[in-house]
Design a protein around this motif. Sequence first.
Motif, PDB file in Angstrom:
ATOM      1  N   GLU A  57       0.819  -1.217   0.000  1.00 39.05           N
ATOM      2  CA  GLU A  57       0.000   0.000   0.000  1.00 39.05           C
ATOM      3  C   GLU A  57       0.851   1.264   0.000  1.00 39.05           C
ATOM      4  N   ARG A  58       1.876   1.290   0.855  1.00 40.19           N
ATOM      5  CA  ARG A  58       2.693   2.497   0.955  1.00 40.19           C
ATOM      6  C   ARG A  58       3.442   2.778  -0.359  1.00 40.19           C
ATOM      7  N   GLN A  59       3.956   1.716  -0.981  1.00 40.06           N
ATOM      8  CA  GLN A  59       4.700   1.899  -2.229  1.00 40.06           C
ATOM      9  C   GLN A  59       3.813   2.443  -3.342  1.00 40.06           C
ATOM     10  N   ALA A  61       1.014   4.061  -2.981  1.00 41.07           N
ATOM     11  CA  ALA A  61       0.591   5.421  -2.626  1.00 41.07           C
ATOM     12  C   ALA A  61       1.656   6.439  -3.012  1.00 41.07           C
ATOM     13  N   GLU A  62       2.915   6.104  -2.738  1.00 41.53           N
ATOM     14  CA  GLU A  62       4.007   7.027  -3.087  1.00 41.53           C
ATOM     15  C   GLU A  62       4.123   7.181  -4.597  1.00 41.53           C
ATOM     16  N   SER A  67      -2.726   9.309  -0.733  1.00 40.84           N
ATOM     17  CA  SER A  67      -2.543   8.843   0.636  1.00 40.84           C
ATOM     18  C   SER A  67      -2.564   7.311   0.702  1.00 40.84           C
ATOM     19  N   ARG A  68      -1.866   6.797   1.689  1.00 38.34           N
ATOM     20  CA  ARG A  68      -1.861   5.347   1.887  1.00 38.34           C
ATOM     21  C   ARG A  68      -3.265   4.856   2.225  1.00 38.34           C
ATOM     22  N   VAL A  71      -5.211   3.954  -0.934  1.00 39.07           N
ATOM     23  CA  VAL A  71      -4.829   2.651  -1.494  1.00 39.07           C
ATOM     24  C   VAL A  71      -5.355   1.519  -0.615  1.00 39.07           C
ATOM     25  N   GLN A  72      -5.234   1.695   0.689  1.00 40.00           N
ATOM     26  CA  GLN A  72      -5.693   0.669   1.618  1.00 40.00           C
ATOM     27  C   GLN A  72      -7.182   0.397   1.454  1.00 40.00           C
TER      28      GLN A  72
END
Length: 261
Positions: A57-59, A61-62, A67-68, A71-72
């Motif tokens: 999720e973080r990848q 989102a970046e 925002s994360r 995606v989450q």
Amino acid sequence: MSPPSTTAPPVPPKPPFQDLLELRDDTAKPLYQQLEDQLTQLIDDGTLPPGMTLPAERQLAERLKISRATVQRSYNALRERKLLSAQGRLGSIVQGTGPRLHSGMDRLKGFTEEMRDLGRVPSTRILEREVVTDRSIASIFGRPSHARFLKLVRVRSGDGKPMSREVAWYNLERAPDLAQADLSGSVYAMLATLGVPLVYCDQTIEAAEPTGEECAIFGFDRPLPCLLIKRRSFGEDGDMLEYVEGLFRGDTYTYKLSLRI
């Protein structure tokens, strides 16, 4: 004058799937829903095939500069729809939109019968077949160490798609003719023909990771979760006739169980 070249031009590489996503902020549709819809479309059209790993999720989102939490929320919705399965920090695995196989556990069935019940065409590829003595296997069957068993290693497929790799041993003391029998189809049907039908079994199911050989059989680029099924099958007199360990692919295979009080 030399003839014109017939060599086809090189095929340009496909862009990363993230470059195919177009999230807009000038529409009433929330970003998480846009992302969910676009990922669904990429799964439907095969751009994101079953077994592919999506970024964490973080990848993602970046990469998309969102925002994360957005995606989450999208990933969670796709998991609820069984289009993705969570893989922790590794990301998520695409499950695809095809139907999963829901195998019942209410009665003893061989793979061939099971596939036919599910509307699939069963087929078998025998990798190994030999008569062996094995002290560990003899102990499982409760037989002396010099007892002879038929060892059978097979790849079982439904509609041409490899579904499992099975290693099975059969008690030749009770079914000696099995050693020379045609086992390209159902072994259970053959045992019934030989007068020693299976009537019940004890079975366990656990999560397992496929080996490199099993990944090659299933067409996995990397190890994906599988189901390891261990079964001890018995005849009418209670004698054990079969011990089998079958690894079933977890991306298209689930078991269902009905429980009653």
